[in-house]
Design a protein around this motif. Structure first.
Motif, PDB file in Angstrom:
ATOM      1  N   UNK A  68       0.979  -1.507  -0.268  1.00  9.61           N
ATOM      2  CA  UNK A  68      -0.035  -0.351  -0.281  1.00  9.61           C
ATOM      3  C   UNK A  68       1.534   1.321   0.145  1.00  9.61           C
ATOM      4  N   UNK A  69       0.280   2.612   0.406  1.00 10.30           N
ATOM      5  CA  UNK A  69       0.692   3.673   0.577  1.00 10.30           C
ATOM      6  C   UNK A  69       0.245   4.592   0.898  1.00 10.30           C
ATOM      7  N   UNK A  70       0.472   5.936   1.045  1.00  7.07           N
ATOM      8  CA  UNK A  70      -0.530   6.702   1.149  1.00  7.07           C
ATOM      9  C   UNK A  70      -0.339   7.909   1.139  1.00  7.07           C
ATOM     10  N   UNK A  71      -1.089   9.103   1.812  1.00  9.44           N
ATOM     11  CA  UNK A  71      -0.320  10.114   2.659  1.00  9.44           C
ATOM     12  C   UNK A  71      -1.393  11.246   4.017  1.00  9.44           C
ATOM     13  N   UNK A  72      -0.495  11.930   4.264  1.00 12.76           N
ATOM     14  CA  UNK A  72      -1.249  12.582   4.971  1.00 12.76           C
ATOM     15  C   UNK A  72      -1.820  13.440   4.878  1.00 12.76           C
ATOM     16  N   UNK A  73      -3.608  13.937   5.139  1.00 11.10           N
ATOM     17  CA  UNK A  73      -3.945  14.886   4.131  1.00 11.10           C
ATOM     18  C   UNK A  73      -4.789  16.222   5.093  1.00 11.10           C
ATOM     19  N   UNK A  74      -5.359  17.002   4.911  1.00 10.87           N
ATOM     20  CA  UNK A  74      -5.595  18.339   6.179  1.00 10.87           C
ATOM     21  C   UNK A  74      -6.987  18.013   6.091  1.00 10.87           C
ATOM     22  N   UNK A  75      -7.505  16.652   6.534  1.00 12.68           N
ATOM     23  CA  UNK A  75      -9.168  16.585   7.326  1.00 12.68           C
ATOM     24  C   UNK A  75      -9.513  14.881   6.686  1.00 12.68           C
ATOM     25  N   UNK A  76     -10.327  14.473   7.111  1.00  9.24           N
ATOM     26  CA  UNK A  76     -11.159  13.827   6.467  1.00  9.24           C
ATOM     27  C   UNK A  76     -11.870  13.456   5.035  1.00  9.24           C
ATOM     28  N   UNK A  77     -12.259  15.367   5.322  1.00 10.85           N
ATOM     29  CA  UNK A  77     -12.824  15.386   3.546  1.00 10.85           C
ATOM     30  C   UNK A  77     -11.840  15.437   2.664  1.00 10.85           C
ATOM     31  N   UNK A  78     -10.475  16.124   2.879  1.00 12.80           N
ATOM     32  CA  UNK A  78      -9.344  16.019   1.973  1.00 12.80           C
ATOM     33  C   UNK A  78      -9.375  14.098   1.926  1.00 12.80           C
ATOM     34  N   UNK A  79      -9.830  13.542   2.708  1.00 16.02           N
ATOM     35  CA  UNK A  79      -8.784  12.434   2.811  1.00 16.02           C
ATOM     36  C   UNK A  79      -9.809  11.153   1.521  1.00 16.02           C
ATOM     37  N   UNK A  80     -11.269  11.613   2.119  1.00 15.60           N
ATOM     38  CA  UNK A  80     -12.440  11.379   1.067  1.00 15.60           C
ATOM     39  C   UNK A  80     -12.083  11.397  -0.367  1.00 15.60           C
ATOM     40  N   UNK A  81     -11.611  13.228  -0.368  1.00 14.36           N
ATOM     41  CA  UNK A  81     -11.357  13.614  -2.067  1.00 14.36           C
ATOM     42  C   UNK A  81     -10.383  13.085  -2.620  1.00 14.36           C
ATOM     43  N   UNK A  82      -9.326  12.052  -1.718  1.00 10.62           N
ATOM     44  CA  UNK A  82      -8.122  11.568  -2.472  1.00 10.62           C
ATOM     45  C   UNK A  82      -8.892  10.217  -2.941  1.00 10.62           C
ATOM     46  N   UNK A  83      -9.594   9.154  -2.629  1.00  4.89           N
ATOM     47  CA  UNK A  83     -10.015   8.146  -2.335  1.00  4.89           C
ATOM     48  C   UNK A  83     -11.261   8.534  -4.426  1.00  4.89           C
ATOM     49  N   UNK A  84     -11.549   9.648  -4.141  1.00 10.17           N
ATOM     50  CA  UNK A  84     -12.855   9.520  -5.655  1.00 10.17           C
ATOM     51  C   UNK A  84     -11.760  10.074  -6.599  1.00 10.17           C
ATOM     52  N   UNK A  85     -10.601  10.779  -6.562  1.00 15.29           N
ATOM     53  CA  UNK A  85      -9.721  11.087  -7.662  1.00 15.29           C
ATOM     54  C   UNK A  85      -9.210  10.330  -7.868  1.00 15.29           C
ATOM     55  N   UNK A  86      -8.497   8.670  -6.631  1.00 11.00           N
ATOM     56  CA  UNK A  86      -7.840   7.868  -7.600  1.00 11.00           C
ATOM     57  C   UNK A  86      -8.721   7.530  -8.833  1.00 11.00           C
ATOM     58  N   UNK A  87      -9.988   6.890  -7.768  1.00 11.81           N
ATOM     59  CA  UNK A  87     -11.129   5.728  -8.354  1.00 11.81           C
ATOM     60  C   UNK A  87     -11.352   6.483  -9.909  1.00 11.81           C
ATOM     61  N   UNK A  88     -11.292   7.977 -10.266  1.00 11.20           N
ATOM     62  CA  UNK A  88     -11.283   8.310 -11.263  1.00 11.20           C
ATOM     63  C   UNK A  88     -10.139   7.982 -12.233  1.00 11.20           C
ATOM     64  N   UNK A  89      -9.515   8.109 -11.805  1.00 12.67           N
ATOM     65  CA  UNK A  89      -7.925   8.074 -12.291  1.00 12.67           C
ATOM     66  C   UNK A  89      -7.750   7.078 -12.971  1.00 12.67           C
TER      67      UNK A  89
END
Length: 507
Positions: free
Chosen positions: A150-171
Motif C-alpha cells: 500500500x501507499x498513503x499520504x497525510x491530508x488536511x482532514x477527513x474531507x480531503x482524505x475522502x476526496x483523495x479516494x474519489x480522485x484515485x478511483x476516477x484516475x
C-alpha cells in the motif's frame, strides 16, 4: 522617510532575540493546570468555558488590528491569558461535544516541536527526519490494514482524505481525465449511505461529478448501509445511463457510530467493478483495538480508506491519513512536472520527496505527533484504550437503561463509542399511550435547551443532533474517546448533571 524605515528595521533587529522570550511566557501559561483542565481533580472546580455571546466577546476583547499600534511582551501575554479564559477547554474531562476530546500529552509535545521547527513535508531536503517518519507511519498503518504493497499520504482532514479516494478511483478508471478532463464521459455515479458524512456529497460537487450523482443508499436499523438497496441503486443508475464507479463505505457514522458491512460491500464492488473506499475517519482507530478489531473486518479488500487519529486516539488536531492498497497510484495520479521543487537529479533518494503525490504543495507535519505517541506507548496500549472507550460506552448504555423513566436510547446498542439518547424531563414523563406526535415535538426541544444550560454553567458539554434519515428530532449524541481515561463514576455524573440542568428548563 528612508532613514525612518531603516531605524524601525534596525530596532526590530535589535529587539528580536528579546521577543523570543514570549515563547517561555506562553509555555508557562499553558503549563498551568487550569489552562487545559486535563487533571480530574479540576473537573468539578473549573469550567469548560466562560461562555459569552459574540457581541459580548467583542466588548471584552480588543479584536481590532491597526497599522501603527503595538504591544509589549507583557501586554501580549495578557492578551493570551484572555484568549485562554474565554476559549473552550477541550482537554477538560467533561468535554464530550465532538468526535475528538482530550489530547495525549505526547501528541501535544510532538505538535509543539513540529511548529517550532516550522518545515513542510514536500521534500526530504527540507524535512529529512519527518519524511522518514511519515513513510514509516504509513507503512505501519498499511500493514495493520492488510495492505501488502500500500501507499498513503497525510491530508488536511477527513474531507480531503475522502476526496483523495474519489480522485484515485476516477484516475484508475479513466487515466486520461488527468490531462483531457471529463468531457464526453457518462455521468459517474457515487454511492454512499444516507447516514454518511456530508464530505462525500460536497466532494462530488468540488470534483465535477455533480452532487446529484452522489446517490444516497438506505440504512438498516443499526445505521448500516443496506446491501440490497445498494444493488438496486446501482442497477437504477446503470439503467439511466450513468456509470457506477465509487462506493463509499462508512466505518463509524457521525451520529450513530455505525459500521457498514465492508465484506459485503467488497463483494458487490468486485462484482460490478467499482472502487470501494472506506470512510473510517471516526472508526479507523478500531485498527488498533484488541476486542473490537472485527468492526473493520474486510478492510483489506477495500481499495482505499481514510482515518483521522485525532478522533478517538487523542492525537492533536489535525491528523488525517489517506491509505490505498495500490502501490504507486497516488504518484501516477497526482504528480506533475515541477522542475523548481521536485528535481530528479538531486543528491539523495528522491523517492522520499512525497509532495508530488499530494494535491498540496506546502504540507504541515502531522505525522510526527502521531509517531511520537506510538513510540511513547506502543500501539498495543492504544488498542486497550480504544477497547476501554467502547466498553465505557456500553456501560453508559446500561446506566441509561437503569433510568428508564428519565432516559431513552436511540439505539438499544451502538457499535462504537457513540451513545445517542433522549432525556425526558419530569413534565414530559407520561405513559407510552400518551406519547403523541405533539409529545415528541416537545421532547425534541429538550436537548437544545439543556445544551444552553451546559454552555452557561460550564459543567459539561454533550452534543445534540437530529437524524433526518430516521425522521428523528433532537437527541444527545455522546462520543467517548481514549482520553480522558474515564472511570464508571464519571458516567453517573454526566447523567446526574443532565438531569439537574434539564429541570432548570421550561418546555
Amino acid at each position: 522617510m528612508a532613514s525612518d524605515n531603516r531605524s524601525i528595521v534596525d530596532g526590530l533587529r535589535e529587539r528580536l532575540m528579546d521577543d523570543w522570550q514570549i515563547l517561555q511566557n506562553i509555555f508557562n501559561l499553558v503549563q498551568q493546570k487550569e489552562s487545559v483542565c486535563a487533571d480530574p481533580a479540576l473537573w468539578s472546580q473549573e469550567k469548560l468555558i466562560e461562555f459569552k455571546q459574540p457581541n459580548e466577546l467583542k466588548q471584552l476583547l480588543d479584536l481590532s488590528i491597526n497599522e501603527e499600534e503595538t504591544h509589549t511582551l507583557s501586554e501580549i501575554e495578557q492578551i493570551c491569558q484572555q484568549v485562554i479564559k474565554y476559549s473552550l477547554k477541550t482537554c477538560h474531562g467533561r468535554f464530550h461535544n465532538q468526535l475528538f476530546g482530550q489530547m495525549d500529552p505526547f501528541g501535544l509535545a510532538g505538535a509543539w516541536l513540529t511548529e517550532a521547527l516550522n518545515s513542510s513535508t514536500y521534500t526530504f531536503e527540507v524535512a529529512p527526519v519527518f519524511s522518514l517518519i511519515e513513510t514509516e507511519v504509513i507503512k505501519t498503518v498499511c500493514r495493520l490494514a492488510g495492505y501488502t504493497n500500500g501507499d498513503g499520504i497525510f491530508a488536511p482532514g477527513g474531507s480531503s482524505s475522502n476526496m483523495y479516494g474519489l480522485v484515485l478511483a476516477r484516475y484508475k478508471r479513466y487515466p486520461d481525465v488527468k490531462s483531457t478532463g471529463m468531457f464526453g464521459l457518462r455521468p459517474l455515479a457515487i454511492f454512499t449511505s444516507e447516514d454518511s458524512h456530508y464530505s462525500v456529497k460536497k466532494a462530488a460537487h468540488w470534483l465535477g461529478f455533480g452532487a446529484d450523482n452522489c446517490i444516497a443508499v438506505l440504512t438498516n436499523d443499526k445505521g448500516q448501509m443496506s446491501l440490497t438497496d445498494l444493488e438496486l441503486k446501482i442497477q437504477e443508475a446503470k439503467s439511466r445511463g450513468s456509470e457506477p464507479f465509487f462506493i463509499n463505505a462508512t466505518a463509524g457514522t457521525t451520529v450513530l457510530g455505525a459500521f457498514d458491512d465492508i465484506t459485503g460491500l467488497a463483494d458487490i464492488a468486485e462484482r460490478f467493478g467499482i472502487w470501494l473506499h472506506v470512510d473510517a475517519c471516526l472508526g479507523g482507530s478500531a485498527l488498533l483495538a484488541h476486542k473490537y478489531r472485527s468492526l473493520l473486518a474486510g478492510l483489506e479488500r477495500a481499495d482505499s480508506f481514510a482515518w483521522n487519529p485525532h478522533k478517538t486516539l487523542g492525537v492533536p488536531l489535525q491528523c488525517s491519513l489517506f491509505l490505498t492498497r495500490e502501490s504507486d497510484l497516488l504518484t501516477r495520479c497526482n504528480s506533475i512536472e515541477v522542475n523548481y521543487l521536485f528535481q530528479q537529479d538531486k543528491f539523495y533518494d528522491v523517492s522520499y520527496d512525497s509532495g508530488n503525490k499530494s494535491v498540496q504543495c506546502g504540507r504541515k507535519i502531522d505525522s510526527f505527533k502521531f509517531w511520537l505517541m506510538l513510540k511513547a506507548r506502543g500501539y498495543a496500549q492504544y488498542g486497550h484504550l480504544v477497547d476501554h472507550a467502547i466498553d465505557m460506552s456500553r456501560l453508559l448504555e446500561q446506566k441509561l437503561r437503569e433510568r428508564p423513566d428519565r432516559f431513552r436510547l436511540v439505539l438499544d446498542k451502538h457499535e462504537y463509542s457513540n451513545v445517542s439518547f433522549w432525556y425526558i424531563p419530569k413534565s414530559l414523563r407520561v405513559s407510552s399511550k400518551e406519547e403523541t406526535p405533539e409529545w415528541w415535538t416537545r421532547l425534541y426541544t429538550v436537548a437544545p435547551k439543556i445544551k444552553e444550560q451546559m454552555a452557561y454553567s460550564g459543567t459539561l458539554m454533550v452534543e445534540y443532533t437530529p437524524l433526518s434519515s430516521r425522521k428523528l428530532g433532537n437527541f444527545f449524541r455522546m462520543v467517548l474517546t481514549c482520553f480522558p481515561v474515564l472511570e464508571a463514576s464519571e458516567l453517573d455524573f454526566i447523567l446526574d448533571e443532565i438531569e439537574r440542568l434539564g429541570e432548570l428548563c421550561e418546555y
